[in-house]
Design a protein around this motif. Structure first.
Motif, PDB file in Angstrom:
ATOM      1  N   HIS A   1      -0.133   2.306   1.520  1.00 40.98           N
ATOM      2  CA  HIS A   1      -1.552   2.494   1.375  1.00 40.98           C
ATOM      3  C   HIS A   1      -2.187   3.340   2.234  1.00 40.98           C
ATOM      4  CE1 HIS A   1      -1.843  -0.246  -2.184  1.00 40.98           C
ATOM      5  NE2 HIS A   1      -0.998  -0.814  -1.536  1.00 40.98           N
TER       6      HIS A   1
ATOM      7  N   ASP B   1      -6.397   3.955   3.951  1.00 45.77           N
ATOM      8  CA  ASP B   1      -7.320   3.281   4.148  1.00 45.77           C
ATOM      9  C   ASP B   1      -8.313   3.487   2.843  1.00 45.77           C
ATOM     10  OD1 ASP B   1      -9.673   2.224   5.850  1.00 45.77           O
ATOM     11  OD2 ASP B   1     -10.558   4.176   5.255  1.00 45.77           O
ATOM     12  N   GLY B   2      -8.900   2.290   2.345  1.00 45.32           N
ATOM     13  CA  GLY B   2      -9.670   2.185   1.149  1.00 45.32           C
ATOM     14  C   GLY B   2      -9.202   1.752   0.009  1.00 45.32           C
ATOM     15  N   ASP B   3      -7.728   1.637   0.036  1.00 48.13           N
ATOM     16  CA  ASP B   3      -7.441   1.341  -1.284  1.00 48.13           C
ATOM     17  C   ASP B   3      -7.705  -0.067  -1.477  1.00 48.13           C
ATOM     18  OD1 ASP B   3      -6.045   3.985  -1.400  1.00 48.13           O
ATOM     19  OD2 ASP B   3      -3.979   3.266  -1.028  1.00 48.13           O
ATOM     20  N   VAL B   4      -7.496  -0.189  -2.830  1.00 47.48           N
ATOM     21  CA  VAL B   4      -7.937  -1.538  -3.547  1.00 47.48           C
ATOM     22  C   VAL B   4      -6.624  -2.371  -4.010  1.00 47.48           C
ATOM     23  CG1 VAL B   4      -9.247  -2.878  -5.111  1.00 47.48           C
ATOM     24  CG2 VAL B   4     -10.159  -1.007  -4.023  1.00 47.48           C
TER      25      VAL B   4
ATOM     26  N   GLU C   1     -10.153  -4.819  -0.576  1.00 48.42           N
ATOM     27  CA  GLU C   1     -10.112  -3.309   0.188  1.00 48.42           C
ATOM     28  C   GLU C   1      -9.277  -3.636   1.324  1.00 48.42           C
ATOM     29  OE1 GLU C   1     -13.082   0.406   1.908  1.00 48.42           O
ATOM     30  OE2 GLU C   1     -13.661  -1.868   1.447  1.00 48.42           O
TER      31      GLU C   1
ATOM     32  N   LEU D   1      -8.479  -1.903   4.834  1.00 46.14           N
ATOM     33  CA  LEU D   1      -9.086  -1.043   5.837  1.00 46.14           C
ATOM     34  C   LEU D   1      -8.186  -0.903   6.990  1.00 46.14           C
ATOM     35  CD1 LEU D   1     -12.273  -3.494   6.157  1.00 46.14           C
ATOM     36  CD2 LEU D   1     -12.098  -1.365   4.796  1.00 46.14           C
TER      37      LEU D   1
ATOM     38  N   TYR E   1      -7.857  -6.601   5.535  1.00 50.42           N
ATOM     39  CA  TYR E   1      -7.845  -6.947   3.866  1.00 50.42           C
ATOM     40  C   TYR E   1      -9.494  -7.601   3.798  1.00 50.42           C
ATOM     41  CZ  TYR E   1      -6.758  -8.414  -0.638  1.00 50.42           C
ATOM     42  OH  TYR E   1      -6.598  -8.412  -2.029  1.00 50.42           O
ATOM     43  N   ARG E   2     -10.353  -7.055   3.192  1.00 47.49           N
ATOM     44  CA  ARG E   2     -11.603  -7.607   2.716  1.00 47.49           C
ATOM     45  C   ARG E   2     -11.518  -7.910   1.486  1.00 47.49           C
ATOM     46  NH1 ARG E   2     -15.919  -3.999   4.938  1.00 47.49           N
ATOM     47  NH2 ARG E   2     -15.254  -2.624   3.346  1.00 47.49           N
ATOM     48  N   CYS E   3     -11.985  -9.272   1.289  1.00 41.01           N
ATOM     49  CA  CYS E   3     -12.112  -9.581  -0.136  1.00 41.01           C
ATOM     50  C   CYS E   3     -13.511 -10.516  -0.391  1.00 41.01           C
ATOM     51  CB  CYS E   3     -11.153 -10.526  -0.752  1.00 41.01           C
ATOM     52  SG  CYS E   3      -9.484  -9.914  -0.997  1.00 41.01           S
TER      53      CYS E   3
END
Length: 319
Positions: free
Chosen positions: A143, A145-148, A153, A155, A167-169
């Motif tokens: 991946h 940066d910024g992929d979901v 997301e 980071l 990993y931001r959820c």
């Protein structure tokens, strides 16, 4: 999103037990942990305790390539028919494990020599760098940066490794080893690919501070992100000042010579960590505008003071 379920997947390390996290309503496991039958049984039990059947895991998100985080990923992905996700810079170190490890061991030895580490210490590092029980090849989605992934997301968070990610959820941020509750993550020796890793790491810390929700580290469980980032910055500022001070005493020095001065006797992996930490601070100082440090030699690297004050540079680097 329901609260993440933490699993202590091993019995501990100097940083604390590895923390795997289950997001049951998204079918996600973050950093399943080190390889081993006992650890896999802890992981299995933890996943099921979260309310998610092992076979319902759809995604395995890995924050970085170190074996204590990725070791169970191939086994979990195989058992659940799940997809493994990593940043593209770290992905080959699992996806092509056998060949990537061979390249890494050679690179580590070459970089250590460039830092001035004696051959007998380099040989000790080689001897103690045992292969992990991982498949030669593993399917991994690489991946940017910024992929979901599963609504969360990815980071890019380099510093500890070149392809480290967070990993931001929703209001949860999984930071792997970018921020730890007790230990300061190693920068420099934990991944010898980076040319100037400390400024990268400091930018990562600034980026992570934009998050105002809960923070979940790769070891342990209690973490105040803002407080720990402040402590880590202070640690590195103090370390950089100490490097400049000791360099003045030596006149000229290699990263290894300063590491021995700063940390004393080092063996095994601590050779890599100590020399890498010293090299990271020297390179960051030497690359700064109005630098107090200059690189005066190579093969091995040697550094000397320029006569400029270090204080303004330290304030700028660690603001």
């Amino acid at each position: 999103m329901s609260d993440p379920h933490r699993i202590a997947v091993n019995e501990g390390s100097p940083e604390g037990s590895n923390s795997a996290y289950v997001l049951p309503d998204r079918g996600v496991v973050v950093d399943p942990g080190p390889p081993g039958d006992d650890d896999f049984e802890r992981l299995r039990a933890g996943v099921e305790a979260s309310g998610l059947a092992l076979g319902d895991v759809e995604h395995v998100v890995l924050t970085h390539w170190h074996a204590d985080h990725v070791g169970l990923a191939p086994r979990l992905a195989d058992a659940a028919d799940a997809t493994i996700h990593m940043h593209r810079r770290d992905a080959p170190l699992l996806a092509e494990y056998r060949e990537a490890r061979r390249r890494r061991v050679r690179r580590d030895a070459s970089v250590l020599a460039g830092w001035g580490v004696p051959e007998e210490r380099i040989e000790e590092v080689r001897e103690r760098d045992a292969p992990s029980p991982l498949p030669d090849r593993t399917p991994v989605v690489a991946h940017e940066d910024g992929d979901v992934v599963a609504g969360g997301e990815l980071l890019h968070a380099p510093g500890h490794t070149e392809g480290h990610l967070a990993y931001r959820c929703d209001d949860a941020l999984f930071v792997g080893d970018a921020v730890l509750p007790t230990y300061t993550p190693n920068v420099g020796g934990s991944d010898t690919r980076a040319e100037n890793p400390l400024p990268d790491y400091l930018r990562t810390l600034r980026r992570l501070l934009r998050h105002d929700g809960e923070c979940y580290p790769g070891h342990g469980d209690d973490l105040s992100l803002r407080e720990r980032v402040g402590e880590i910055r202070s640690h590195h500022r103090e370390r950089a000042g100490r490097v400049a001070e000791r360099l003045g005493v030596h006149g000229e020095a290699t990263p290894w010579e300063l590491a021995v001065d700063l940390f004393g006797e080092m063996r095994g992996v601590h050779v890599k960590f100590g020399a890498g930490e010293s090299a990271a601070h020297l390179r960051a100082l030497a690359a700064a505008a109005e630098s107090p440090v200059s690189r005066v030699g190579s093969d091995p690297e040697r550094y000397a003071l320029t006569g400029r004050s270090a204080e303004a540079v330290l304030d700028s680097l660690f603001e």
